[in-house]
Design a protein around this motif. Structure first.
Motif, PDB file in Angstrom:
ATOM      1  N   LYS A 127     -84.080  77.073  10.347  1.00 23.82           N
ATOM      2  CA  LYS A 127     -84.950  75.568  10.277  1.00 23.82           C
ATOM      3  C   LYS A 127     -86.698  76.106   9.491  1.00 23.82           C
ATOM      4  N   ALA A 128     -87.102  75.458   8.848  1.00 20.46           N
ATOM      5  CA  ALA A 128     -88.542  75.627   8.962  1.00 20.46           C
ATOM      6  C   ALA A 128     -89.429  74.883   9.126  1.00 20.46           C
ATOM      7  N   GLU A 129     -91.061  75.502   9.412  1.00 16.54           N
ATOM      8  CA  GLU A 129     -91.859  74.815   9.692  1.00 16.54           C
ATOM      9  C   GLU A 129     -92.628  74.494   9.269  1.00 16.54           C
ATOM     10  N   ARG A 130     -94.340  74.040   9.843  1.00 16.98           N
ATOM     11  CA  ARG A 130     -95.525  73.833   9.132  1.00 16.98           C
ATOM     12  C   ARG A 130     -96.175  75.027   9.638  1.00 16.98           C
ATOM     13  N   LEU A 131     -96.049  76.048   9.717  1.00 12.21           N
ATOM     14  CA  LEU A 131     -96.535  77.159  10.565  1.00 12.21           C
ATOM     15  C   LEU A 131     -98.231  77.855   9.952  1.00 12.21           C
ATOM     16  N   LEU A 132     -98.134  77.183   8.337  1.00 11.34           N
ATOM     17  CA  LEU A 132     -98.841  78.236   7.942  1.00 11.34           C
ATOM     18  C   LEU A 132    -100.462  77.322   7.651  1.00 11.34           C
ATOM     19  N   ALA A 133    -101.318  78.358   7.451  1.00 11.08           N
ATOM     20  CA  ALA A 133    -102.906  76.978   7.902  1.00 11.08           C
ATOM     21  C   ALA A 133    -103.681  76.741   6.199  1.00 11.08           C
ATOM     22  N   LEU A 134    -102.662  75.665   5.783  1.00  9.50           N
ATOM     23  CA  LEU A 134    -102.209  75.274   4.819  1.00  9.50           C
ATOM     24  C   LEU A 134    -102.359  74.010   4.288  1.00  9.50           C
TER      25      LEU A 134
END
Ligand code: PTJ
Length: 243
Positions: A127-134
């Motif tokens: 599972k990927a998550e939107r974790l980087l500040a981009l």
């Protein structure tokens, strides 16, 4: 059919492979233009690994071996060009390998993971998550993968994510033939060399370096010097061409 005696045989075979992978959806169409830019810089470099690039590659090996949680980030171009070399580097440095895409679709992620597995890469999926500040889709990564990494190897990178990773306190190793790019100038360590030459050099260094050599390479890292040397090599070749 490309004749093997063509003077640009290797380059043409690589282009053909990338075009095939683009038709299959593994490489983005934009990835083909990125490859062309890389080729132009490689031409200036003389299509060889320079002494300063070799120092950078040995330093990369030292950083990967000394890391607590090293991660190799893979995009479409990298998978298409160098899946077996990624497998060999992973065996040498025991890094996690994670797919992270700029032109992201679930379908492309799955295809690229499949290509890597076929080359015997152990892929860190899930599972990927939107974790980087981009604001773009490179923000998607895995919590136990890139998000938790202390050292990240990013071949053929776009500058935004490199900056975001550095801001998170990670050490970023970039492979980028363009020594002027934002990525090259932001990374902790930049390897100005062609991907398929750089990866085997890093893997080889992983098997060779002693602990003392590792420490020495890491403490003497000077990325400004490495970039300056790459630019000097390119301008020297241009100078010779005008003689
Ligand atoms: O697969 P995706 O969706 O994640 O997209 C990947 C690309 C490559 C399209 C994306 O990351 C991108 O747009 O990259 P850039 O900003 O064009 O940067 C790529 C950099 O890699 C450029 O500076 C090129 O000079 C360099 N480059 C291209 N081919 C190689 C290379 N450096 C080393 N080896 C190469 N073979």
């Amino acid at each position: 059919m490309i004749p093997p005696d063509h003077p640009r045989y290797r380059s043409l075979v690589v282009r053909e492979r990338l075009a095939k992978c683009a038709r299959e959806g593994i490489v983005s169409w934009e990835g083909l233009t990125a490859h062309g830019r890389g080729e132009a810089f490689d031409y200036l470099l003389g299509e060889r690994t320079t002494d300063s690039a070799r120092i950078a590659e040995r330093t990369a090996a030292a950083m990967l071996l000394s890391a607590r949680h090293p991660v190799i980030s893979i995009n479409g171009n990298t998978a298409a060009l160098a899946a077996p070399e990624i497998a060999a580097l992973q065996r040498a440095c025991h890094a996690l390998v994670e797919v992270n895409l700029f032109h992201r679709t679930e379908e492309r992620v799955r295809q690229i993971e499949g290509l890597l597995r076929d080359a015997e890469v152990e892929v860190f999926a899930g599972k990927a998550e939107r974790l980087l500040a981009l604001s773009h889709d490179r923000a998607w990564c895995r919590r136990e993968g890139m998000f938790a990494a202390d050292v990240v190897l990013v071949p053929l990178e776009d500058g935004d994510r490199c900056e975001a990773l550095v801001r998170m306190g990670k050490k970023v190793i970039a492979i980028d033939l363009n020594p002027l790019s934002r990525t090259a100038r932001t990374a902790t360590l930049t390897i100005v060399d062609e991907l398929t030459r750089a990866l085997p050099e890093i893997a080889r260094a992983c098997t060779e370096l002693t602990k003392i050599e590792r420490t020495h390479l890491i403490t003497s890292l000077d990325n400004h010097y490495l970039l300056r040397e790459a630019i000097r090599e390119m301008t020297a070749r241009l100078g010779h061409a005008m003689d």
